[in-house]
Design an enzyme around this catalytic site. Structure first.
Site, PDB file in Angstrom:
ATOM      1  N   HIS A 309       8.108  -8.124  -1.113  1.00 29.19           N
ATOM      2  CA  HIS A 309       8.029  -6.738  -1.586  1.00 29.19           C
ATOM      3  C   HIS A 309       8.991  -6.566  -2.758  1.00 29.19           C
ATOM      4  O   HIS A 309      10.069  -7.144  -2.764  1.00 29.19           O
ATOM      5  CB  HIS A 309       8.420  -5.758  -0.471  1.00 29.19           C
ATOM      6  CG  HIS A 309       7.961  -4.367  -0.717  1.00 29.19           C
ATOM      7  ND1 HIS A 309       8.664  -3.489  -1.502  1.00 29.19           N
ATOM      8  CD2 HIS A 309       6.844  -3.718  -0.330  1.00 29.19           C
ATOM      9  CE1 HIS A 309       8.018  -2.336  -1.568  1.00 29.19           C
ATOM     10  NE2 HIS A 309       6.905  -2.450  -0.868  1.00 29.19           N
ATOM     11  N   ASP A 367       1.510  -4.513   5.134  1.00 27.13           N
ATOM     12  CA  ASP A 367       0.127  -5.010   5.225  1.00 27.13           C
ATOM     13  C   ASP A 367      -0.041  -6.164   6.189  1.00 27.13           C
ATOM     14  O   ASP A 367      -1.172  -6.565   6.478  1.00 27.13           O
ATOM     15  CB  ASP A 367      -0.343  -5.435   3.832  1.00 27.13           C
ATOM     16  CG  ASP A 367      -0.446  -4.243   2.913  1.00 27.13           C
ATOM     17  OD1 ASP A 367       0.265  -4.203   1.893  1.00 27.13           O
ATOM     18  OD2 ASP A 367      -1.200  -3.314   3.265  1.00 27.13           O
TER      19      ASP A 367
END
Ligand code: SDX
Length: 433
Positions: A309, A367
């Protein structure tokens, strides 16, 4: 937050010395205000991917990437998921405070009465192939809403802005449900006003005329939590796209359509679909090392989907909650030992012990587990990112409202580091080699 750190930066460039102000927010990194840099020095800043750039001021969402904290209007995501619901969180993101009972009831009613779409919108779907990706339908149909709702296009009118916001939040589940029904050749299901936001969405996806659809309260609660988790996330790629589109004065429906388009990418909202496809490609735990090595191989474009991320250099708090919700949903559905969940947990364990991932602080993100829940809920892979878009519409609209109502707002227009040809003479075609 002034913690005694410097409030200015001195920049020496050739024979010029300039002083630039440092701006501090209520939390998180301070920013160097470079808005006068070009005027004072003729220098632009260079930051492809915006890894060190704050694009705006905002009071909506705060992410502490090092600690793995996510706050909506100052409230921890864990508290909101456990103690609130999506309509309350929608109120919080749009208006800045948790609602009173009457405020919540009013918003729920307003959103509910905007779940209907104009009957003409149904005919848009017939223009798509049945196997069209639902995200393609979402981009097209949401953008087309601006051709129907002319009474909420004047972005200078705060009343029209709010109506457009409520229309978008209300209609996204309906449009998404219709996209799913169209893809499987089943009739569209109209919204029902006596259902919760999440319950209505599940029913519009799964109900058929031939029998009563009974909403499973565990799945309804799981969907509500998933929508809360995906509702907003600061200045991510799709939210930044919505802000940039909105800065030109484009109507809100067109702005949200641009956000849907940006979210579709596998590096962003499309990752949940990519994670499931990746897990199915890995297949068995003995093949995990092969894929871990591919993810580390700079010559291989493969990346471990659902990992890493830009901001989180710790565990994404949403991934933790998703993993818990995953176990709950599978338990409720009586799915014991789901092979993909077991594979995902094994993959997570191995990756988090691998120096490559540890050194780069690559952790599972939101996710990584969501696709496993959706699959257990019998939601097709192609709808995973659509559900992300339904939830993130609240965040996109909140940021659009925040930006549009800022009196200092101006059109976003970045510059570039030019590496093309310098000026040269035109060559007539007969003289070209
Ligand atoms: C979302 O921004 C948001 O907030 C997004 C989001 C939201 O709610 O809006 O949180 C939703 O988009 C979550 C992210 C979903 N995407 C994925 O899961 C796709 C896989 N992840 C990567 O593509 C990547 O981690 C990104 C895109 C998420 C972040 O990319 P960055 O910040 O540009 O990181 P980077 O490419 O600079 O990576 C730093 C290093 C690189 O290696 P080195 O050059 O240092 O050797 O880490 C490596 C990268 O190669 N790396 C990975 C990796 N992610 C980063 N290596 C293998 N697998 C990965 N997943």
């Amino acid at each position: 937050m002034s913690n005694g750190s410097p409030t200015t930066v001195q920049l020496i460039f050739g024979d010029k010395t300039i002083i630039l102000p440092v701006l501090s927010g209520t939390d998180g990194p301070s920013t160097l205000d470079i808005s006068t840099l070009y005027a004072q020095t003729g220098l632009l800043t260079y930051d492809p991917g915006f890894t060190s750039t704050a694009s705006c001021e905002s009071a909506i969402t705060f992410i502490d990437g090092d600690e793995g904290r996510l706050l909506y209007r100052g409230y921890l995501i864990q508290d909101l998921v456990e103690r609130s619901d999506f309509i309350e969180v929608t109120y919080l993101l749009l208006y800045g405070e948790l609602p009173t009972l009457s405020q919540r009831a009013r918003l729920s009613e307003d959103v509910t009465y905007h779940t209907f779409v104009h009957e003409q919108i149904r005919s848009f779907y017939n223009g798509f192939r049945r196997d069209a990706h639902p995200m393609a339908i979402m981009v097209g149909v949401v953008g087309a809403l601006s051709s129907f709702y002319h009474d909420s296009l004047d972005i200078k009118d705060p009343v029209q802005r709010e109506v457009a916001a409520l229309r978008l939040v209300g209609k996204m589940p309906t449009i998404a449900g219709m996209a799913y029904k169209y893809s499987i050749g089943q009739p569209f299901v109209y919204p029902k006003n006596d259902l919760s936001y999440s319950g209505n969405f599940l029913r519009m996806m799964f109900a058929v005329p031939s029998e009563e659809y009974i909403i499973n309260p565990i799945l309804e609660r799981a969907m509500d939590r998933i929508l809360i988790l995906h509702a907003d996330h600061e200045q991510n790629a799709s939210t930044s796209t919505v802000r940039l589109a909105g800065s030109s004065g484009a109507n809100p429906f067109a702005c949200i359509a641009s956000g849907i388009a940006a979210l579709w990418g596998p590096a962003h909202g499309g990752a949940n679909e990519a994670v499931l496809n990746m897990l199915q490609e890995i297949g068995t735990a003995d093949r995990i090392p092969e894929f871990i090595n591919r993810a580390k191989d700079k010559n291989d474009p493969f990346r471990l989907m659902g990992f890493g991320h830009r901001v989180y250099k710790n565990y994404d708090p949403r991934a933790k909650i998703m993993r818990e919700t995953c176990h709950e949903v599978l338990e409720e559905l009586g799915i014991k030992n789901d092979p993909l969940l077991k594979l995902a947990m094994e993959l997570e364990k191995i990756a988090l012990q691998d120096p490559y991932f540890v050194e780069r602080k690559l952790y599972p993100n939101v996710d990584f587990y969501s696709g496993i829940i959706f699959r257990a809920m019998k939601i097709p892979v192609s709808m995973f990112t659509v559900i992300f878009a339904v939830a993130r519409t609240v965040g996109w609209v909140a940021h659009w409202l925040e930006m549009i109502s800022d009196p200092l707002q101006k059109i976003g227009r970045p510059r570039q580091l030019y590496r093309g040809k310098v000026e040269r003479q035109f060559v007539p075609v007969e003289k070209r080699k």
